[in-house]
Motif scaffolding. Sequence first.
Motif, short mmCIF file in Angstrom:
data_model
loop_
_atom_site.label_atom_id
_atom_site.label_comp_id
_atom_site.label_asym_id
_atom_site.label_seq_id
_atom_site.Cartn_x
_atom_site.Cartn_y
_atom_site.Cartn_z
N GLY A 120 17.52 21.63 81.12
CA GLY A 120 17.57 21.56 82.56
C GLY A 120 18.75 22.31 83.15
O GLY A 120 18.71 22.73 84.31
N PHE A 146 11.14 13.30 89.43
CA PHE A 146 10.66 14.67 89.64
C PHE A 146 10.54 14.97 91.13
O PHE A 146 10.85 16.08 91.57
CB PHE A 146 9.32 14.87 88.96
CG PHE A 146 8.85 16.30 89.00
CD1 PHE A 146 9.37 17.24 88.13
CD2 PHE A 146 7.91 16.71 89.94
CE1 PHE A 146 8.96 18.56 88.18
CE2 PHE A 146 7.50 18.02 90.00
CZ PHE A 146 8.03 18.96 89.12
N PHE A 148 13.89 15.82 92.32
CA PHE A 148 14.26 17.15 91.87
C PHE A 148 13.63 18.23 92.75
O PHE A 148 14.29 19.20 93.13
CB PHE A 148 13.83 17.33 90.41
CG PHE A 148 13.96 18.74 89.91
CD1 PHE A 148 15.19 19.26 89.55
CD2 PHE A 148 12.84 19.55 89.80
CE1 PHE A 148 15.32 20.56 89.10
CE2 PHE A 148 12.96 20.85 89.35
CZ PHE A 148 14.20 21.36 89.00
N PHE A 208 14.25 17.56 82.07
CA PHE A 208 14.11 18.61 81.07
C PHE A 208 15.10 18.51 79.91
O PHE A 208 15.06 19.32 78.99
CB PHE A 208 14.27 19.99 81.73
CG PHE A 208 13.30 20.25 82.83
CD1 PHE A 208 12.00 20.66 82.56
CD2 PHE A 208 13.67 20.07 84.15
CE1 PHE A 208 11.10 20.91 83.58
CE2 PHE A 208 12.78 20.31 85.18
CZ PHE A 208 11.49 20.72 84.90
N LEU A 258 21.40 17.50 91.75
CA LEU A 258 20.44 18.45 91.20
C LEU A 258 20.56 18.53 89.68
O LEU A 258 19.55 18.54 88.97
CB LEU A 258 20.66 19.83 91.83
CG LEU A 258 19.72 20.94 91.36
CD1 LEU A 258 18.28 20.62 91.74
CD2 LEU A 258 20.14 22.29 91.96
N ILE A 303 6.73 25.18 87.51
CA ILE A 303 7.38 24.13 86.72
C ILE A 303 6.46 22.93 86.55
O ILE A 303 6.34 22.36 85.46
CB ILE A 303 8.70 23.69 87.41
CG1 ILE A 303 9.68 24.85 87.43
CG2 ILE A 303 9.30 22.49 86.68
CD1 ILE A 303 10.93 24.57 88.25
N ALA A 319 15.67 20.90 95.01
CA ALA A 319 15.56 22.32 94.69
C ALA A 319 15.22 23.17 95.90
O ALA A 319 15.60 24.35 95.97
CB ALA A 319 14.52 22.53 93.59
N LEU A 373 8.50 26.12 91.83
CA LEU A 373 8.36 24.71 91.45
C LEU A 373 6.93 24.40 91.03
O LEU A 373 6.70 23.55 90.17
CB LEU A 373 8.78 23.82 92.62
CG LEU A 373 10.28 23.84 92.94
CD1 LEU A 373 10.57 23.09 94.22
CD2 LEU A 373 11.06 23.24 91.79
N SER A 423 17.68 17.28 87.00
CA SER A 423 17.14 18.27 86.06
C SER A 423 17.33 17.83 84.62
O SER A 423 16.44 17.99 83.79
CB SER A 423 17.82 19.63 86.30
OG SER A 423 17.24 20.63 85.49
N LEU A 478 17.65 25.71 84.00
CA LEU A 478 16.81 25.70 85.20
C LEU A 478 17.68 25.59 86.45
O LEU A 478 17.43 26.28 87.46
CB LEU A 478 15.81 24.54 85.13
CG LEU A 478 14.83 24.43 86.30
CD1 LEU A 478 13.99 25.70 86.41
CD2 LEU A 478 13.94 23.21 86.14
N VAL A 479 18.69 24.73 86.41
CA VAL A 479 19.60 24.61 87.55
C VAL A 479 20.29 25.96 87.83
O VAL A 479 20.40 26.38 88.98
CB VAL A 479 20.65 23.52 87.30
CG1 VAL A 479 21.75 23.56 88.35
CG2 VAL A 479 19.99 22.14 87.30
#
Length: 350
Positions: free
Chosen positions: A26, A307, A310, A22, A14, A61, A314, A58, A18, A29-30
Amino acid sequence: MTFRISNLLYLFALVAASLAIFGAGGLLLVWGILVFWVITLAKPSSGYASIAVAGLILGVIILLLMPAVEIGRSGARQAQCMNNLKQQALSIINFHQSLHRLPNTAVQLGDTDSMHSWRMRIVPFVESNHLYDSYHFDEAWNGPKNRQVVGTLPIPFYECPSHSHPTKSNYFAVTGAETVWGDGERRSFDDVSDELANTILLMEAAGRGIHWAEPKDLTFDEAVELLTTPLPTGDHDGHRVEHGYFYKPSYVRNVAMCDGSVHSLRVPIPREAAVALLTASSGENIDPEWLERQSSAELDYGRVWVFSLFVVLAILPGVPKVRPWVWPQITNSTTRAEASPLGPSSSSPD
């Protein structure tokens, strides 16, 4: 709370996905995703509700990664550059309709027309006649009188906003016996046997230091080189066009066709295609779909894959059957009691 190796592998994957999307941001975000699942799983509710909430986050995002509704500065400059080419191409077409020929270019010899650029000839078709009427065609473009008229005068539609140099031109005809402009003789669109929509009339080129009124243009070989050579680093020529996170940036050079259409060609293009576009009567056929694709954005499948990974990572903690493998087990006395096959313990009187 207990960890398994699979939990650590999940967290590592993860974080890696990320960061790839990003950058350093990122990590935040994680952290947000982990906090969300800690709060959600600490108070168990419907698994479908958890997935729905995660999907909503998401979705936000994804919207952040999509291209902005408003065109960015670079996109606006690119659009203005194409519009400049469009104006010039339509002005040349109007000139042709009035005089049944193309304006003379820098290669014309033997008359006073050779001292003046086609860019001056089409001025009446793109703005008022004041500048044109003040210009002296009985002397060279940089003669004493004309230096006072055009010497330091910029013409906006001859400057690309991305490469603006006052008084310098970013747009050129392509001269040579094989081209629509010819090599010294007066030419007409009637001399073009190839499709007008597939024949280049004008090309964008920056940094050549040529005054817009100066009778200098590109040779056939120079134009072929510009179309078949990658753009230099630093965007000194052509344009870098961003289409959004999921697309590759395009490195394009703008061209105008003899029918007045304008295209942004992703460079470099094959030499055979460049020659076919620049020649006026060579008989090559240009696939319209290929020409259209040259102006279209290309998906970056690598970014799409990362992505997608990801997104899957997530939302995995929200899938009950998968959760034990990707999320630390949350245990307490209550959940242990509820999980016991004997049920809650009870004491009996002695």
